[in-house]
Design an enzyme around this catalytic site. Structure first.
Site, PDB file in Angstrom:
ATOM      1  N   LYS A 114       0.855  -1.184   0.000  1.00 43.55           N
ATOM      2  CA  LYS A 114       0.000   0.000   0.000  1.00 43.55           C
ATOM      3  C   LYS A 114       0.886   1.227   0.000  1.00 43.55           C
ATOM      4  O   LYS A 114       1.998   1.201   0.517  1.00 43.55           O
ATOM      5  CB  LYS A 114      -0.878   0.033   1.256  1.00 43.55           C
TER       6      LYS A 114
HETATM    7  N1  GLU Z   1      -7.362  -0.068  -3.227  1.00 42.58           N
HETATM    8  C1  GLU Z   1      -8.106  -1.246  -3.477  1.00 42.58           C
HETATM    9  C2  GLU Z   1      -8.128  -2.133  -2.242  1.00 42.58           C
HETATM   10  O1  GLU Z   1      -7.930  -1.676  -1.148  1.00 42.58           O
HETATM   11  C3  GLU Z   1      -7.660  -1.971  -4.751  1.00 42.58           C
HETATM   12  C4  GLU Z   1      -6.244  -2.464  -4.740  1.00 42.58           C
HETATM   13  C5  GLU Z   1      -5.791  -3.026  -6.074  1.00 42.58           C
HETATM   14  O2  GLU Z   1      -6.595  -3.155  -6.992  1.00 42.58           O
HETATM   15  O3  GLU Z   1      -4.612  -3.346  -6.172  1.00 42.58           O
HETATM   16  O4  GLU Z   1      -8.410  -3.305  -2.314  1.00 42.58           O
END
Ligand code: GLU
Length: 424
Positions: A114
């Site tokens: 993240k």
């Molecule tokens: N931000 C989204 C999540 O928390 C998508 C992450 C992604 O597609 O890599 O799952």
């Protein structure tokens, strides 16, 4: 051991503490080997970067950014980037680990990561946002890439931001690398169905939960906190599926109509007015009260820590379907469990987004694009199987769906770590 043992000792609103608490519980129930436990409890890499940006008036500002890569056992790290004024490293650490568990729950070949930048995107011009995004990407070039770490949208980042990331990465690579990021615009290698995927995933698992509990979705009351890419899309899809959406909100507040909202009209109003304020066919309702409305499904689709030990007693939903990451604190979770609320935990419920991100990455690498029908069909298969896998753990171990989802995820990651061995 009992579920929710010593939960009162968790620092309630620190998402990292919450995440580690659930991890510890699940690891103990699985009797995870001590070495694997220690290894999986830690991230692999964390970086803090200082991002210089020339602002429109010519002066220079430095923004703080993070990227945390939690685990690579099952594949490249995967996870979004958020832009928000209150981003913290602990929050990004928790979110990165949640991505590892989430990808494992839906059984896609990714680890977790993240990123975040401390900024207020509402106060930045488009040019400032672009320069910030490009410089953030440039500073992380060595640790990103289709085989290493693949970003995606999250809070306040969208297809445009992903396009800038893809372009910056590609400029440095000296060739187009579509698979460097997901959630791109369709013309630039994005996948059909990606934008709706998180909301669609919520609907699929909610349908499964209804079936499991022997309830009928027809006219079932749905309350949604959030009107962005998750909440807004969920409102539309639940409405189309015959549910009765009775309340929806954004950061400023919400609207409520016990007869059901005309969702297409409500969303159009919000698109134009950028707010629900003044919408004529419903009552205004503050966010805190909205969460306490009587309903069959409550969908928190905004940010962390919305359901805490302070309001969990007052929730009046049968099913809690977590669109956001970490909307419920560990203490609140115990209260909900005691009160018999059926919880569809974030790492299962909102995994539709990353699942279609995986499809996007696959399509980029093949250079062959699927129709929306194919994407949605495959998404449904993944989400339905995942719901059943989690339910099977919940039944077998006699635990909540959340603990079961962690157990399933940890089991899968642990198997792969064991097979690879720890290079220590
Ligand atoms: N931000 C989204 C999540 O928390 C998508 C992450 C992604 O597609 O890599 O799952």
């Amino acid at each position: 051991m009992r579920e929710f043992e010593r939960v009162e000792e968790v620092k309630e609103e620190n998402p990292l503490d919450s995440m580690l608490y659930h991890f510890d519980q699940a690891a103990q129930l699985l009797r995870l080997e001590p070495d694997l436990y220690t290894f999986m409890r830690h991230p692999s890499l964390e970086v803090t970067i200082y991002i210089p940006v020339i602002m429109d008036d010519g002066h220079l500002e430095v923004f703080v950014g993070y990227r945390v890569q939690h685990n690579f056992a099952r594949g490249p790290a995967k996870g979004g980037i958020r832009f928000a004024p209150d981003v913290t490293l602990d929050e990004i650490r928790a979110l990165a680990a949640w991505m590892t568990w989430k990808c494992a729950v839906v059984n896609i070949p990714f680890g977790g990561a993240k990123g975040g930048v401390v900024c207020n995107p509402a106060e930045l011009s488009r040019g400032e946002l672009e320069r910030l995004t490009r410089r953030y990407t440039a500073q992380l070039l060595d640790i990103l890439g289709p085989e290493r770490d693949v970003p995606a949208p999250d809070l306040n980042t969208d297809e445009q931001v992903m396009a800038w990331i893809m372009d910056t990465y590609s400029m440095h690579a000296r060739h187009v690398v579509t698979a460097s990021v997901t959630g791109k615009p369709i013309g630039l290698g994005g996948s059909a169905g990606r934008r709706e995927a998180t909301g669609r995933g919520l609907l699929i698992v909610a349908n499964e939960a209804f079936r499991h509990l022997g309830l009928s979705p027809k006219e079932a009351r749905v309350v949604i906190q959030g009107a962005g890419n998750v909440g807004g899309v969920a409102a539309r899809l639940f409405h189309e599926a015959g549910y009765k959406v009775i309340a929806i909100s954004d950061v400023h507040g919400g609207i409520f109509n016990p007869q059901g909202l005309n969702i297409p009209e409500v969303l159009e109003y919000h698109r134009v007015e950028k707010s629900f304020r003044g919408y004529p066919h419903a009552e205004p309702i503050p966010n805190a009260e909205l969460l306490e409305l009587e309903c069959e499904i409550l969908i928190p689709a905004a940010v962390e820590n919305q359901i805490t030990s302070r309001n969990a007693e007052r929730l009046r939903c049968r099913i809690l379907c977590e669109g956001a990451n970490g909307p419920t604190t560990a203490q609140a979770d115990r209260i909900l469990q005691e009160r018999g609320v059926f919880v569809l935990p974030d790492i299962l419920a909102n995994a539709g987004g990353v699942t279609v991100s995986y499809f996007e990455w696959v399509q980029n690498r093949m250079g062959y694009y699927w129709s929306e029908r194919v994407v949605n069909h495959r998404l449904k298969e993944v989400m339905t199987n995942s719901f059943r896998d989690v339910l099977a753990y919940a039944t077998r171990y006699g635990v909540s769906m959340r603990t079961a989802a962690y157990m399933l995820a940890i089991d899968r990651v642990a198997y792969d770590v064991r097979m690879r061995g720890i290079y220590a």
